[in-house]
Motif scaffolding. Structure first.
Motif, PDB file in Angstrom:
ATOM      1  N   UNK A 299      58.960   0.290 -63.154  1.00 60.43           N
ATOM      2  CA  UNK A 299      60.182  -0.342 -62.651  1.00 60.43           C
ATOM      3  C   UNK A 299      60.085  -0.556 -61.139  1.00 60.43           C
ATOM      4  N   UNK A 300      59.611   0.469 -60.443  1.00 56.62           N
ATOM      5  CA  UNK A 300      59.526   0.366 -58.987  1.00 56.62           C
ATOM      6  C   UNK A 300      58.509  -0.701 -58.586  1.00 56.62           C
ATOM      7  N   UNK A 301      57.368  -0.724 -59.261  1.00 55.29           N
ATOM      8  CA  UNK A 301      56.341  -1.711 -58.947  1.00 55.29           C
ATOM      9  C   UNK A 301      56.822  -3.132 -59.159  1.00 55.29           C
ATOM     10  N   UNK A 302      57.534  -3.314 -60.273  1.00 52.78           N
ATOM     11  CA  UNK A 302      58.053  -4.640 -60.602  1.00 52.78           C
ATOM     12  C   UNK A 302      59.070  -5.091 -59.556  1.00 52.78           C
ATOM     13  N   UNK A 303      59.998  -4.171 -59.195  1.00 47.46           N
ATOM     14  CA  UNK A 303      61.028  -4.511 -58.206  1.00 47.46           C
ATOM     15  C   UNK A 303      60.418  -4.736 -56.823  1.00 47.46           C
ATOM     16  N   UNK A 304      59.407  -3.953 -56.503  1.00 41.47           N
ATOM     17  CA  UNK A 304      58.747  -4.061 -55.201  1.00 41.47           C
ATOM     18  C   UNK A 304      58.128  -5.442 -55.046  1.00 41.47           C
ATOM     19  N   UNK A 305      57.408  -5.870 -56.075  1.00 40.08           N
ATOM     20  CA  UNK A 305      56.783  -7.192 -56.025  1.00 40.08           C
ATOM     21  C   UNK A 305      57.851  -8.287 -55.969  1.00 40.08           C
TER      22      UNK A 305
END
Lengths: 184, 100
Positions: free
Chosen positions: A171-177
């Motif tokens: 979730x964090x990786x997706x939101x970060x990108x």
């Protein structure tokens, strides 16, 4: 002499920051969380014991100082206490049938802040986040990419996303990108 | 994106949040021990599989978690109506000639 060893629990991504100038990502601090299932007859007593009103209206939330009660389904709520107060002991002695499970360590919360927050979330979430359709105070359980999340609009440009801890890096990786993409 | 109206949440949500759960309004026989194998097979395996108006169960699995019933046109894939579990089965005349 036996040395006492104490295991300290770490949450995934603890203290991580990310995102962009338009949508900052912050991992919310530790909190106690309760998954509550109850019928109409137990709601009054539960609201009193938890010191927060369990909302009856679909997709609504109650907010107190450091506390949230999210409507998830017609008989299901997620109660969060950011002060870390134990909530289960308060529920002793309630007569009406209900179920409450401590899920404090099951969830991780990501806060998305900034004018690009809605756009960043919409990169992978199908909700209509226009302010007239998703006003401040609305909460939904929905999907972000392949993960299930609980999405709460705390302020106009501040969202709280609760996801299960094993999904947190995804979730964090997706939101970060997505947050970085919204910056352009 | 296909939007499905959840009768419990009271708003239309993306199909990504839903899971289909087969045909609706199939009642389990009350006297299940006395039912013949043929009748049991009829109840357990046989479905109507119509072309056109179909009554089916859906679950808002990534939302409120509730099962509800829906009327869907299997030709156009259009949802004609959704209603809460336990509510009466809507008459199909309601949907005839609706320009589905």
């Amino acid at each position: 002499m036996v040395e006492e060893l104490v295991a300290t629990r770490t949450t995934p991504l603890s203290g991580t920051y990310g995102g962009s100038g338009l949508a900052r990502l912050v991992i919310a601090g530790d909190a106690t969380r309760l998954s509550v299932r109850a019928g109409e007859e137990a709601l009054g007593a539960l609201s009193g014991a938890l010191d927060i009103e369990l909302p009856r209206a679909p997709l609504s939330a109650s907010v107190t100082d450091g506390g949230y009660a999210f409507w998830l389904g017609p008989d299901e709520w997620l109660v969060i206490n950011e002060h870390g107060e134990e909530m289960i002991p308060r529920l002793q002695g309630i007569e009406a049938p209900f179920s409450a499970v401590d899920v404090s360590h099951r969830n991780v919360a990501v806060t998305v802040v900034g004018p690009g927050a809605a756009a960043a979330i919409n990169a992978a979430c199908p909700q209509d986040l226009r302010p007239d359709r998703f006003p401040v105070g609305k909460v939904v359980r929905t999907v972000l990419g392949k993960a299930e999340i609980v999405l709460f609009r705390k302020e106009e440009n501040t969202f709280r996303i609760e996801c299960w801890r094993s999904f947190a890096p995804y979730v964090f990786g997706l939101l970060d990108q997505a947050a970085k993409d919204t910056a352009y | 994106m296909l939007l499905i109206h959840c009768p419990y949440c009271g708003e239309a949500r993306s199909e990504l949040e839903f899971a289909g759960a087969g045909e609706a309004h199939i009642a389990r026989p009350e006297n299940i021990t006395e039912v013949s194998d043929e009748d049991f097979a009829q109840y357990f395996f046989m479905r109507t599989n119509p072309k056109g108006i179909h009554y089916e169960r859906w679950r808002h699995i990534h939302g409120c978690g509730r099962f509800f019933n829906a009327v869907r046109d299997t030709v156009s894939d259009r949802f004609l109506k959704t209603y809460k579990t336990g509510e009466p089965k809507p008459d199909r005349a309601e949907f005839e000639g609706e320009g589905r």
